[in-house]
Motif scaffolding. Structure first.
Motif, PDB file in Angstrom:
ATOM      1  N   MET A 212       0.811  -1.226   0.000  1.00 30.60           N
ATOM      2  CA  MET A 212       0.000   0.000   0.000  1.00 30.60           C
ATOM      3  C   MET A 212       0.837   1.265   0.000  1.00 30.60           C
ATOM      4  N   GLY A 213       2.164   1.095  -0.075  1.00 29.86           N
ATOM      5  CA  GLY A 213       3.008   2.262  -0.298  1.00 29.86           C
ATOM      6  C   GLY A 213       3.539   2.931   0.947  1.00 29.86           C
ATOM      7  N   TYR A 214       3.415   2.284   2.116  1.00 30.50           N
ATOM      8  CA  TYR A 214       3.909   2.908   3.350  1.00 30.50           C
ATOM      9  C   TYR A 214       5.382   2.566   3.553  1.00 30.50           C
ATOM     10  N   SER A 215       6.099   3.544   4.037  1.00 28.18           N
ATOM     11  CA  SER A 215       7.536   3.412   4.178  1.00 28.18           C
ATOM     12  C   SER A 215       7.874   2.315   5.175  1.00 28.18           C
ATOM     13  N   SER A 216       8.737   1.383   4.766  1.00 26.54           N
ATOM     14  CA  SER A 216       9.139   0.320   5.677  1.00 26.54           C
ATOM     15  C   SER A 216      10.445  -0.287   5.208  1.00 26.54           C
TER      16      SER A 216
ATOM     17  N   SER B 226       6.676   2.325   9.031  1.00 23.77           N
ATOM     18  CA  SER B 226       6.241   3.681   9.350  1.00 23.77           C
ATOM     19  C   SER B 226       4.836   3.913   8.796  1.00 23.77           C
ATOM     20  N   SER B 227       4.200   4.972   9.259  1.00 24.57           N
ATOM     21  CA  SER B 227       2.862   5.307   8.749  1.00 24.57           C
ATOM     22  C   SER B 227       2.935   6.319   7.626  1.00 24.57           C
ATOM     23  N   ASN B 228       4.106   6.938   7.424  1.00 26.19           N
ATOM     24  CA  ASN B 228       4.209   7.900   6.334  1.00 26.19           C
ATOM     25  C   ASN B 228       4.282   7.167   5.000  1.00 26.19           C
ATOM     26  N   GLY B 229       3.850   7.852   3.956  1.00 27.86           N
ATOM     27  CA  GLY B 229       3.704   7.221   2.651  1.00 27.86           C
ATOM     28  C   GLY B 229       2.244   6.894   2.409  1.00 27.86           C
ATOM     29  N   GLY B 230       1.996   5.896   1.572  1.00 27.53           N
ATOM     30  CA  GLY B 230       0.625   5.558   1.223  1.00 27.53           C
ATOM     31  C   GLY B 230       0.034   6.568   0.259  1.00 27.53           C
ATOM     32  N   THR B 231      -1.240   6.393  -0.043  1.00 25.27           N
ATOM     33  CA  THR B 231      -1.939   7.281  -0.973  1.00 25.27           C
ATOM     34  C   THR B 231      -3.267   7.704  -0.361  1.00 25.27           C
TER      35      THR B 231
ATOM     36  N   SER C 124      -3.230  -1.108  -5.714  1.00 25.82           N
ATOM     37  CA  SER C 124      -4.223  -0.065  -5.450  1.00 25.82           C
ATOM     38  C   SER C 124      -5.369  -0.146  -6.454  1.00 25.82           C
ATOM     39  N   GLU C 125      -5.042  -0.413  -7.713  1.00 27.38           N
ATOM     40  CA  GLU C 125      -6.092  -0.604  -8.721  1.00 27.38           C
ATOM     41  C   GLU C 125      -6.983  -1.792  -8.342  1.00 27.38           C
TER      42      GLU C 125
END
Length: 665
Positions: free
Chosen positions: A511-515, A521-526, A590-591
C-alpha cells in the motif's frame, strides 16, 4: 560482613552512575536522558503503551500478539515504575531504571562471590562486583535495557545451577531459570545454550561420581519442569517469531569467519580484568586444574571460541544479528571475573608493601589514569554512529586496554610475590576501575545523541484528539520513530519491534507505506490507502500537509484532519486471501483495491508520458535502470494533463523483503 559487601556494592554502583550523571547534566541533576538507539525506538514507546493500556491490547501492535512483545521487552517488574511516571518524564525514567539495574548487577555478583568463597576480601569482592556492573556489555548494550534484567539475575541463577549439580537442589534452579525466561525469553535462549554446554562440565568438576546419575536425572527433571512452567512464554513467542520478518538461521553462512571481532574484543576488554582472567587461566595451570576453577577454564575456552568464530556465534543469536554482536557477552564476563575472584582469594599475603614496588605500581596506575584523561573521547564516536567500532577507534581503545591490562598484571603479581599489600592492590584495582569506567561511559553513553527534545515535543501530542469513533493516526513524514504514535495511545499502522509480522510488513509495502527491515512507518501511502485504513488524523509540520487543523502547539508538530476517508464500513465480496496472494506492484494493488471494493476502474491512472535528459533508461526484465549519459545533471520529465483534482505520486520500490540493507528503497 558478607551481607554488607553485597549491600555496599549495590549502593556504590548506583552512586557511581548518579555521580556521573551529576557531572554530565543527566537527569535527575540535569535535563539529559541516557536514551538513544533501541531505547528510544522500542523500549520507551513500549513502556508508554504499557502505561496507556497495560500493553498494546487496543493498538494492535503491528498486527501481532501482545504477549510476545511484552515478554521480549517490558516484562521486568521494574517496568511497573512507568505507572507512577508522567508520560513526559518516561524519557527520564530510563535513567533511573539503568542505575537500579546496574546496582542489582553489583549486588547479585557480590552474592555469588560470597557463595563461592567465604574468605574473599571485602574490598576485592566490591571492586569485582562493580566491574561486573560496569562491564563493556552493560555500558555498550544498556540501551537494550531489558537485557540488563538477565545480567543481574544470572549470578543468582549460577548459584542455583551449582546447587542442583552439587547437592541435587531442584527448586532454586527451577525458579531462577523460569524467571530468566519470563524476564526476557530472547536472551534466555542463550542462557539455555550455556546450560547445555555447562551441565556435563559441572557434573564432572563439582559432583561426586556416586551422585552423577542421580543429579543428572534431577537436572533433566528440573529443566523439563521449568520448560512446562514457562511454556506460555516460549511457545507463544516461538510461533510469533516464526510469523515475523526475522531471517533466523538463514544468514549463518552469510558472514566472514571472524566477523565483528573488533566490537567483541572492545566489549570484553573495556574491563581489563576480564582479559587478565585469560592470563591467569593459562599461566596458573595448577590453580585451574581441579574443581570449579577447571570448569571456569573449560567453559571460557568454549565461550570464547564460539564468540569469535562468527558462524557459531550466530547460532547463539538465533541465526542472525545486525548490531550487538555478542549478546551473551555478560556470561563470558561473569566467568572471567569470578575466576579472578577465586584466584585472588587463594593468595595469602599479610605483608606490608615494598616501597620500591609500591612506587612503581602507583606510577603505573597514574600513567594509565593520565592517558585515559588525555584521550579525546569525543573522537571515538564510531560506535554511537553505526553500532560498530571502526579501525581508528579500535586501535585507541585496544591500546588503552593493553596499558590497563599490564598495570593489572604487575599489581596482581606484585601482590602474589608479597611486594604490595592487599590494600595497595585494592587501590590499584579500584583506580583502574574508575578510570576505565568513566572512559567507557564517555565513549558509549555521553557520545550518544541527546533525544530529549525530540521526545518532549512528540509526546506533547498525547491525548489531543477528541474522537470516540474508530480512526487511525499517521505521520506525514518520518518526524519520529514509528512506535511513538502507539506510545501516545493512538491506533496506527506504524510499528517497529524485532517481532513485526511478515505479512503485515508486506501488506504495508503493497500500500506504499515506508518500511524497511522490521520497521513499518505510517508515512507514505496514498489517498486511497489512507481512506481504507481510516487514517483520519495526520501528524505533520506546517507545509507538509494542507488540511483542517485539530491541534497546534508551539513545537513543530501539529495534528490535522484528513477528510478523505471512508464513511462507515464497506462490504467486500472477496476473501482476505485474494488480497494476501496478490504480490503485485504497488499501483496495481491499489487498482485491485479500487476495482474489488469501490467497484471502479477509473480512479488510478499510470502516467506513461516521460522523456529523459542526459540519462540512459532501460526497462528490460521488469527491472528499471538509469545511468548518466554525460557529466551534466540528468532529468526525467513527465508530461501530465491535469483536469479537475488529481494527486500525483512518484514511487520507487524494490522488492518485498525484510533485508536490513537493499540496493534501493
Amino acid at each position: 560482613m558478607r551481607k554488607k559487601t553485597s549491600l555496599t556494592s549495590f549502593i556504590l554502583s548506583i552512586s557511581f552512575l548518579f555521580i556521573y550523571f551529576l557531572f554530565n547534566s543527566y537527569y535527575p541533576f540535569g535535563t539529559r536522558s541516557v536514551a538513544w538507539c533501541d531505547m528510544e525506538q522500542q523500549f520507551i514507546p513500549l513502556l508508554m503503551e504499557l502505561k496507556k493500556s497495560f500493553g498494546f491490547l487496543s493498538n494492535g501492535g503491528g498486527g501481532m500478539s501482545f504477549w510476545g512483545v511484552f515478554f521480549f521487552f517490558i516484562s521486568s517488574p521494574l517496568s511497573l515504575l512507568v505507572f507512577i511516571t508522567k508520560t513526559v518524564n518516561v524519557v527520564y525514567l530510563v535513567n533511573i531504571l539503568t542505575a537500579i539495574k546496574f546496582g542489582l548487577c553489583s549486588f547479585t555478583f557480590s552474592m555469588y562471590l560470597n557463595y563461592e568463597n567465604r574468605d574473599i576480601k571485602p574490598a576485592f569482592n566490591i571492586i569485582l562486583s562493580l566491574m561486573y556492573a560496569y562491564s563493556g556489555y552493560n555500558i555498550m548494550y544498556y540501551q537494550n535495557n531489558m537485557w540488563l534484567d538477565i545480567v543481574y539475575i544470572f549470578p543468582v541463577f549460577m548459584i542455583a545451577f551449582r546447587e542442583l549439580i552439587k547437592n541435587g537442589r531442584m527448586i532454586p534452579y527451577i525458579v531462577l531459570l523460569s524467571m530468566i525466561v519470563y524476564l526476557n525469553y530472547y536472551i534466555s535462549f542463550m542462557v539455555v545454550i550455556f546450560i547445555m554446554l555447562s551441565c556435563f562440565l559441572l557434573l564432572k568438576n563439582e559432583s561426586n561420581k556416586q551422585e552423577h546419575e542421580r543429579n543428572s536425572l534431577k537436572f533433566f527433571i528440573a529443566s523439563a519442569v521449568s520448560a512446562l512452567i514457562t511454556a506460555p512464554v516460549w511457545l507463544v513467542s516461538f510461533i510469533q517469531i516464526m510469523n515475523s520478518g526475522r531471517n533466523s538461521f538463514q544468514d549463518i553462512g552469510k558472514t566472514t569467519f571472524f566477523g565483528n571481532w573488533l566490537d567483541k574484543y572492545c566489549l570484553l576488554s573495556a574491563v581489563s580484568m576480564v582479559i587478565f582472567s585469560l592470563v591467569i587461566m593459562f599461566k596458573e595451570k595448577k590453580f585451574f586444574k581441579y574443581g570449579i576453577c577447571r570448569y571456569y577454564k573449560q567453559i571460557m575456552i568454549i565461550l570464547l571460541t564460539s564468540a569469535f568464530i562468527d558462524p557459531v556465534n550466530k547460532v547463539w543469536h538465533t541465526g542472525s544479528y545486525q548490531g550487538f554482536s555478542l549478546r551473551y557477552g555478560f556470561i563470558i564476563i561473569f566467568i572471567a571475573l569470578v575466576s579472578v575472584g577465586a584466584y585472588l582469594s587463594e593468595i595469602k599475603n599479610t605483608k606490608e608493601s615494598d616501597k620500591k614496588i609500591l612506587f612503581i605500581c602507583i606510577s603505573f596506575v597514574i600513567v594509565y589514569a593520565g592517558t585515559s584523561i588525555i584521550i579525546d573521547t569525543q573522537r571515538l564516536n564510531s560506535y554511537v554512529s553505526g553500532l560498530h567500532i571502526n579501525g581508528e577507534n579500535a586501535v585507541i581503545l585496544m591500546a588503552l586496554s593493553f596499558i590497563a591490562l599490564n598495570v593489572i598484571i604487575f599489581a596482581v603479581y606484585s601482590f602474589k610475590q608479597k611486594g604490595i599489600s592487599s590494600r595497595v592492590l585494592s587501590f590499584a584495582m579500584g583506580t583502574i576501575f574508575i578510570f576505565e569506567t568513566v572512559f567507557s561511559l564517555n565513549v558509549y553513553m555521553k557520545n550518544a545523541p541527546d533525544v530529549t527534545s525530540r521526545y518532549k515535543f512528540t509526546v506533547e501530542l498525547e491525548d489531543k484528539i477528541n474522537d470516540d469513533g474508530f480512526y487511525r493516526v499517521k505521520s506525514q513524514k518520518r518526524y519520529f520513530y514509528p512506535n511513538m504514535i502507539e506510545g501516545m495511545g493512538y491506533d496506527t499502522v506504524a510499528h517497529y519491534t524485532s517481532l513485526t509480522d511478515k505479512n503485515f510488513i508486506y501488506a504495508m509495502k503493497k500500500m506504499g507505506y515506508s518500511s524497511y527491515w522490521l520497521d513499518v512507518s505510517s508515512n507514505g501511502g496514498t489517498l486511497i490507502t489512507d481512506a481504507f485504513l481510516m487514517n483520519k488524523y495526520i501528524i505533520s509540520t506546517i507545509g507538509d500537509f494542507i488540511g483542517k487543523g485539530v491541534y497546534s502547539s508551539v513545537n513543530p508538530l501539529k495534528i490535522y484532519l484528513n477528510d478523505d476517508i471512508l464513511d462507515g464500513a464497506w462490504i467486500s465480496d472477496i476473501s482476505p486471501e485474494e488480497f494476501e496472494n496478490n504480490n503485485s506492484e504497488r499501483m496495481e494493488f491499489s487498482e485491485f483495491l479500487c476495482s474489488k471494493i469501490l467497484k471502479s476502474d477509473d480512479i488510478i491512472h499510470k502516467v506513461e508520458n516521460f522523456e529523459t535528459e542526459n540519462l540512459i533508461y532501460d526497462n528490460s526484465s521488469d527491472f528499471y535502470r538509469l545511468a548518466p549519459s554525460s557529466n551534466d545533471d540528468g532529468y526525467i520529465n513527465y508530461s501530465v494533463d491535469i483536469i479537475g483534482d488529481k494527486v500525483l505520486y512518484f514511487d520507487v520500490f524494490g522488492n518485498y523483503s525484510t533485508n536490513l540493507v537493499e540496493k534501493y528503497y
